[in-house]
Design a protein around this motif. Sequence first.
Motif, short mmCIF file in Angstrom:
data_model
loop_
_atom_site.label_atom_id
_atom_site.label_comp_id
_atom_site.label_asym_id
_atom_site.label_seq_id
_atom_site.Cartn_x
_atom_site.Cartn_y
_atom_site.Cartn_z
N THR A 10 -3.15 -14.16 28.90
CA THR A 10 -3.61 -15.37 28.28
C THR A 10 -3.57 -16.51 29.48
O THR A 10 -4.48 -17.15 29.77
N ALA A 19 -1.43 -11.82 20.79
CA ALA A 19 -2.01 -12.96 21.08
C ALA A 19 -2.66 -13.75 20.16
O ALA A 19 -2.31 -15.01 19.98
N ASN A 20 -3.31 -13.22 19.11
CA ASN A 20 -3.82 -13.71 17.73
C ASN A 20 -2.37 -14.28 16.93
O ASN A 20 -2.55 -15.52 16.34
N ARG A 53 4.05 -22.88 26.87
CA ARG A 53 4.06 -22.85 25.38
C ARG A 53 4.22 -21.40 25.07
O ARG A 53 4.95 -21.03 24.07
N TRP A 54 3.36 -20.52 25.56
CA TRP A 54 3.27 -19.09 25.12
C TRP A 54 4.29 -18.40 25.64
O TRP A 54 4.98 -17.42 24.61
N GLY A 67 0.92 -21.24 17.09
CA GLY A 67 0.57 -22.56 17.72
C GLY A 67 1.65 -23.38 18.42
O GLY A 67 1.35 -24.14 19.44
N ASP A 68 2.93 -23.47 17.77
CA ASP A 68 4.00 -24.55 18.33
C ASP A 68 5.28 -23.60 18.32
O ASP A 68 5.48 -23.13 17.12
N ARG A 111 -9.54 -12.24 25.10
CA ARG A 111 -8.40 -11.67 24.43
C ARG A 111 -9.22 -10.28 24.15
O ARG A 111 -8.52 -9.37 24.06
N SER A 137 0.91 -12.65 26.68
CA SER A 137 1.06 -14.00 27.37
C SER A 137 0.64 -13.98 28.90
O SER A 137 -0.02 -14.90 29.26
N GLU A 166 -1.20 -17.50 18.82
CA GLU A 166 -2.38 -18.72 18.34
C GLU A 166 -2.06 -19.09 17.06
O GLU A 166 -2.26 -20.34 16.75
N GLU A 167 -1.96 -18.16 16.11
CA GLU A 167 -1.77 -18.74 14.78
C GLU A 167 -0.22 -19.57 14.61
O GLU A 167 -0.31 -20.50 13.76
#
Length: 369
Positions: free
Chosen positions: A314, A224-225, A283-284, A231-232, A320, A311, A228-229
Amino acid sequence: MSGLTGVVACETSICSIEEGTLRYRGYTIDDLAYKASFEEIIYLLWYGRLPNRLELIALKQDLTESAVLPPKIYDLLRLYAPWGNAMAKLRTCVSFLTHFDDEVMDHSFAADHRKAVRIMARMAAIVAAIERIRTDLEPIEPDAIKFSSLAEMFLWLLKGEKPEPIAVKAMDLCLVLHAEHELNASTFASRVTVSTMSDIYSGIVSAIGTLKGALHGNANEQVANMLEEIGDIGRVEEYIAAKIANQERIMGFGHRVYKNGDPRAKHLKALAKELGEYSGDTRWYDMSEKIERIVYESKGLRPNVDFYSASVYTYLGIPRDLFTLIFATSRTSGWMAHILEQHDNNKLIRPRAKYIGKKHQEWLPVEER
């Protein structure tokens, strides 16, 4: 052998991993994933067979009634700083429960199974209480609400409101998939502990302490980290290419046992896609699917159970640092099955070590050293 890889340490009828197929008591995980509820899995692991309708109803009722925590558990959790390590809180709370159980040192079959139900139910309640207390919310008493399942109970106690059916379905599947996995590090730790005829609580505490380690339990949090890092989805290719070029580990891929892919991963992938589409934010899932494709094409590695569970959790809105605690809640069913099996035909687990140090040393007086 390093890490005891390939060493058979005990015999068990609980779980098998053979030729890449995971089975609970002979049932494949593919068969159980969408057919069995978590309560059915608990019964199967503990008693060696699937429950009939009345047995299942009784187990669900026992779990709900046993989830009520001693008030002093809440007092203990309020002593912690909100940012304190959540796994450490869980470990301490389970140890503290020992002092509220009159049967703690009764190793009879009946007492062991009553304690198993109490611990199983209270694990879920403790995890929910950890989150609510650290966010200045009052814990919810489980005896005030009628729950349809342990998954629903956990989400309700965590969020403070009735969860949506799709969320309950997702949580139940996660609990089923994480319930048991043969003689992994935490399960082995629990069996070693109770083989000394220590109490069941000590066995579960040993398992939680082992699961807390970065090499065993918190990979989904690290996934998950990573997501997130990134991002896209447009940054996935560049990010993963850099990881590969620097020979850095990409979390959520590869497995010590499964060489051709973790059989649990595909179920979590499908669940992550469903939850993403339901939430209107894929997105995830999209990032995860692209990472999976790139890593397989570049390194030949497939995702393990941790990759898509990041995912899923989340999408369920779970903090988290609770990911590993949910893992522990589910795996308690498996830990307990192994503890019960160990008690049923106990022999102290006492392996040997191969000595590789110096030999035939001669003592020198301190004046001559």
